[in-house]
Structures are given as structure tokens and as C-alpha cells.
Design a protein around this motif. Sequence first.
Motif, PDB file in Angstrom:
ATOM      1  N   ASP A  79      27.960 -19.536 -10.126  1.00 20.54           N
ATOM      2  CA  ASP A  79      28.302 -18.266 -10.706  1.00 20.54           C
ATOM      3  C   ASP A  79      28.089 -17.050  -9.694  1.00 20.54           C
ATOM      4  N   TYR A  80      29.460 -16.685  -9.345  1.00 20.34           N
ATOM      5  CA  TYR A  80      29.196 -15.665  -8.357  1.00 20.34           C
ATOM      6  C   TYR A  80      28.995 -14.106  -8.704  1.00 20.34           C
ATOM      7  N   ALA A  81      29.255 -13.985 -10.232  1.00 17.00           N
ATOM      8  CA  ALA A  81      28.945 -12.800 -10.971  1.00 17.00           C
ATOM      9  C   ALA A  81      30.163 -11.811 -10.801  1.00 17.00           C
ATOM     10  N   LEU A  82      31.386 -12.337 -10.735  1.00 14.22           N
ATOM     11  CA  LEU A  82      32.530 -11.564 -10.318  1.00 14.22           C
ATOM     12  C   LEU A  82      32.681 -10.569 -11.845  1.00 14.22           C
ATOM     13  N   PRO A  83      33.369  -9.406 -11.545  1.00 15.22           N
ATOM     14  CA  PRO A  83      33.418  -8.471 -12.751  1.00 15.22           C
ATOM     15  C   PRO A  83      34.912  -9.142 -13.258  1.00 15.22           C
ATOM     16  N   ASP A  84      34.802  -9.044 -14.457  1.00 13.73           N
ATOM     17  CA  ASP A  84      35.891  -9.560 -15.377  1.00 13.73           C
ATOM     18  C   ASP A  84      36.618 -10.705 -15.207  1.00 13.73           C
ATOM     19  N   ALA A  85      35.448 -11.526 -15.155  1.00 14.60           N
ATOM     20  CA  ALA A  85      35.621 -12.954 -15.186  1.00 14.60           C
ATOM     21  C   ALA A  85      34.555 -13.717 -15.739  1.00 14.60           C
ATOM     22  N   PRO A  86      34.721 -14.895 -16.694  1.00 13.52           N
ATOM     23  CA  PRO A  86      33.608 -15.551 -17.207  1.00 13.52           C
ATOM     24  C   PRO A  86      32.720 -16.282 -16.122  1.00 13.52           C
ATOM     25  N   PRO A  87      31.643 -16.479 -16.538  1.00  9.72           N
ATOM     26  CA  PRO A  87      30.516 -17.289 -15.613  1.00  9.72           C
ATOM     27  C   PRO A  87      31.245 -18.414 -15.016  1.00  9.72           C
ATOM     28  N   GLY A  88      30.957 -18.614 -13.603  1.00 16.00           N
ATOM     29  CA  GLY A  88      31.445 -19.582 -12.861  1.00 16.00           C
ATOM     30  C   GLY A  88      33.126 -19.489 -12.526  1.00 16.00           C
ATOM     31  N   TYR A  89      33.832 -18.611 -13.051  1.00 13.26           N
ATOM     32  CA  TYR A  89      35.354 -18.342 -12.892  1.00 13.26           C
ATOM     33  C   TYR A  89      35.642 -17.309 -11.729  1.00 13.26           C
ATOM     34  N   TYR A  90      36.563 -17.314 -10.998  1.00 12.68           N
ATOM     35  CA  TYR A  90      36.813 -16.351 -10.153  1.00 12.68           C
ATOM     36  C   TYR A  90      38.344 -16.017 -10.115  1.00 12.68           C
ATOM     37  N   TYR A  91      38.721 -15.190  -9.329  1.00 13.83           N
ATOM     38  CA  TYR A  91      40.284 -14.784  -9.023  1.00 13.83           C
ATOM     39  C   TYR A  91      40.410 -14.484  -7.544  1.00 13.83           C
ATOM     40  N   SER A  92      41.663 -14.107  -7.359  1.00 17.39           N
ATOM     41  CA  SER A  92      42.237 -13.876  -6.131  1.00 17.39           C
ATOM     42  C   SER A  92      42.390 -12.148  -6.069  1.00 17.39           C
ATOM     43  N   GLN A  93      41.985 -11.459  -5.076  1.00 21.17           N
ATOM     44  CA  GLN A  93      42.350 -10.200  -5.062  1.00 21.17           C
ATOM     45  C   GLN A  93      43.735 -10.122  -4.031  1.00 21.17           C
ATOM     46  N   PHE A  94      44.777  -9.488  -4.446  1.00 20.53           N
ATOM     47  CA  PHE A  94      45.987  -9.312  -3.717  1.00 20.53           C
ATOM     48  C   PHE A  94      45.693  -8.002  -2.822  1.00 20.53           C
ATOM     49  N   ILE A  95      46.098  -8.305  -1.756  1.00 20.35           N
ATOM     50  CA  ILE A  95      45.753  -7.247  -0.678  1.00 20.35           C
ATOM     51  C   ILE A  95      47.006  -6.968   0.055  1.00 20.35           C
ATOM     52  N   THR A  96      47.010  -5.815   0.555  1.00 19.18           N
ATOM     53  CA  THR A  96      48.169  -5.415   1.700  1.00 19.18           C
ATOM     54  C   THR A  96      47.619  -4.146   2.445  1.00 19.18           C
ATOM     55  N   ARG A  97      48.439  -3.784   3.440  1.00 22.18           N
ATOM     56  CA  ARG A  97      47.703  -2.745   4.400  1.00 22.18           C
ATOM     57  C   ARG A  97      47.607  -1.458   3.527  1.00 22.18           C
ATOM     58  N   ALA A  98      46.579  -0.854   4.140  1.00 19.79           N
ATOM     59  CA  ALA A  98      46.164   0.450   3.340  1.00 19.79           C
ATOM     60  C   ALA A  98      47.042   1.318   3.223  1.00 19.79           C
ATOM     61  N   ASP A  99      48.045   1.496   4.028  1.00 20.56           N
ATOM     62  CA  ASP A  99      49.111   2.479   3.996  1.00 20.56           C
ATOM     63  C   ASP A  99      50.437   1.880   3.313  1.00 20.56           C
ATOM     64  N   GLU A 100      50.483   0.809   3.128  1.00 22.70           N
ATOM     65  CA  GLU A 100      51.541   0.144   2.398  1.00 22.70           C
ATOM     66  C   GLU A 100      51.953   0.500   0.968  1.00 22.70           C
ATOM     67  N   PRO A 101      53.119   1.080   0.695  1.00 25.82           N
ATOM     68  CA  PRO A 101      53.067   1.302  -0.856  1.00 25.82           C
ATOM     69  C   PRO A 101      53.486   0.424  -1.568  1.00 25.82           C
ATOM     70  N   GLY A 102      53.340   0.263  -2.895  1.00 30.75           N
ATOM     71  CA  GLY A 102      53.851  -1.060  -3.696  1.00 30.75           C
ATOM     72  C   GLY A 102      52.774  -1.677  -4.430  1.00 30.75           C
ATOM     73  N   GLU A 103      53.162  -2.483  -5.628  1.00 31.32           N
ATOM     74  CA  GLU A 103      52.467  -3.384  -6.473  1.00 31.32           C
ATOM     75  C   GLU A 103      52.719  -4.727  -6.008  1.00 31.32           C
ATOM     76  N   VAL A 104      52.187  -5.872  -6.569  1.00 28.15           N
ATOM     77  CA  VAL A 104      52.386  -7.261  -6.525  1.00 28.15           C
ATOM     78  C   VAL A 104      53.984  -7.505  -6.324  1.00 28.15           C
ATOM     79  N   LEU A 105      54.451  -7.351  -7.400  1.00 25.19           N
ATOM     80  CA  LEU A 105      55.892  -7.756  -7.492  1.00 25.19           C
ATOM     81  C   LEU A 105      56.620  -7.175  -6.582  1.00 25.19           C
TER      82      LEU A 105
END
Length: 253
Positions: A79-105
Amino acid sequence: MIASLAMYDWPQVAAEHDRLWSLIRDALADEGIDAPEALTRNGSLWDIWESPDLLLGQTCGMPYRTRLHGNVTLVGTLDYALPDAPPGYYYSQFITRADEPGEVLDFIDRTLAFNGQDSQSGWAAPQNHVTPLTFKHTRHTGAHRDSAHAVATGRADIAAIDAVTWRLIVTHMPELAAKLRIIGHTDPTPGLPLITAAHRDPAPLARAVTNAVTSLSPSDRDALGLCGLATIAAKAYVSVPTPPPPSQDVPLN
């Protein structure tokens, strides 16, 4: 016998992982179980995971459900104690360039960098997140760090980075992290499972890992982001959808 905690075993936290393993080894000795002196840090991960000599290994959820399930024994999930996740669960952070506009879709028709087609966090999670759409334009990088570099340098436009790995990038590669921004995250799924060879009893291994994490110094626990061992049923892993492999993969130059 073989022991490996390779999934987050960066050089920057190798000493902390060594101390964790030393505590696990001592706890196993109390259980009457011999263990390797050191972690294995070379060779094929598949060879390690599928070896009958495996005492303790850490794999990814997608390899576990697609190939290893039924051929290895599940021990537990750190368990890496990630916020907004149950114990032992994880998720992926979507990343783009800092100056790139837009959301995931907004990036659905642009290039997704991914570490490997057998990665839950880098491949399955982002594709499942946008279903029934799909990222069709992809760039295989081989590692989450390389996916982040590909996005930062414009060779890809978006990537899904394991949240624990992203935490390591922020801590140990701040110049790279500063070139990127988070635009969302995937739904939590079971984290990276600890496994042992099929013929081994997982109970003493789980006890040893739990005792070791508890015995870690606060600084080592902080460096690794660890807070315990979670018990997640195998069916929670195998029920996660597996998307098709990439069809338009572009080699990374």
C-alpha cells in the motif's frame, strides 16, 4: 531462491529497498524460511516472475491477470497510500506538457506515449479510461520515465504515468516534472501484486512483509511511500478489462 522488488526499485531508492528486503529476510528467518541475501536486479522480469525459485516478486496487474494468474501465488499488495484510492490500489496520472492546453479527451487523436503493452498503468488504464474511444496513435517508450521524457520533448502529447512512479519523478527528477502538468487520472485499480512461486505458502511471506514495513524507519517509509500490506482478492485483478494491443505503434526515435 529469487527475490525482486523491481517495479519501483529506482537507483535513487535502492538503499531503502535494500533495507526493506533486509527486514523481510529477517522476518522470514523468524518464520524458519531461508531467503536470498540480496534482491535480484538484473535479468528478464518474466524469467523472475515465472521461476519456480521465486520467493518474493513484484509484478504488474496486467501481466498477473493475462499470464501469471493460476501459475503463481498471490501474497498481497503493498500500500503506497495514494490519495483518493483504497488501500493497495493505484491509478495513472495523465500528463502533458506544462504549456499544452486541453483535458484528456482533447488528446484522443494525438500521440499517447506508453511504457509497454503489458502495462496496466501505462497501457490498459488509459485505454479503459477513454472507452469506447481509443488512443490510436501511440509511441512505445519502454519505461514510464521515458514516456514522460517523450511528452516533455514533444515526441508524444500525452502519457499515463503510474501515480507512484509519478511521485518518484517529482521527487527525483524535478526538472522533468516541471515541464509537465497533470490533466486527470484513471480510476483506481488493484496495485502491483507481490507474488511467489505456485508451490509456496503465501501466509508467512505476507506476515514477513507486514512486519518489515512496520519496522522500517520513518525516513525509509517516506522515501518508498509505503504504509502497509493490503489484501486484495485475485478476482479483483482478473476482472479488470484488458484492451487490445497497440495497432499503430510508432517506434521512439
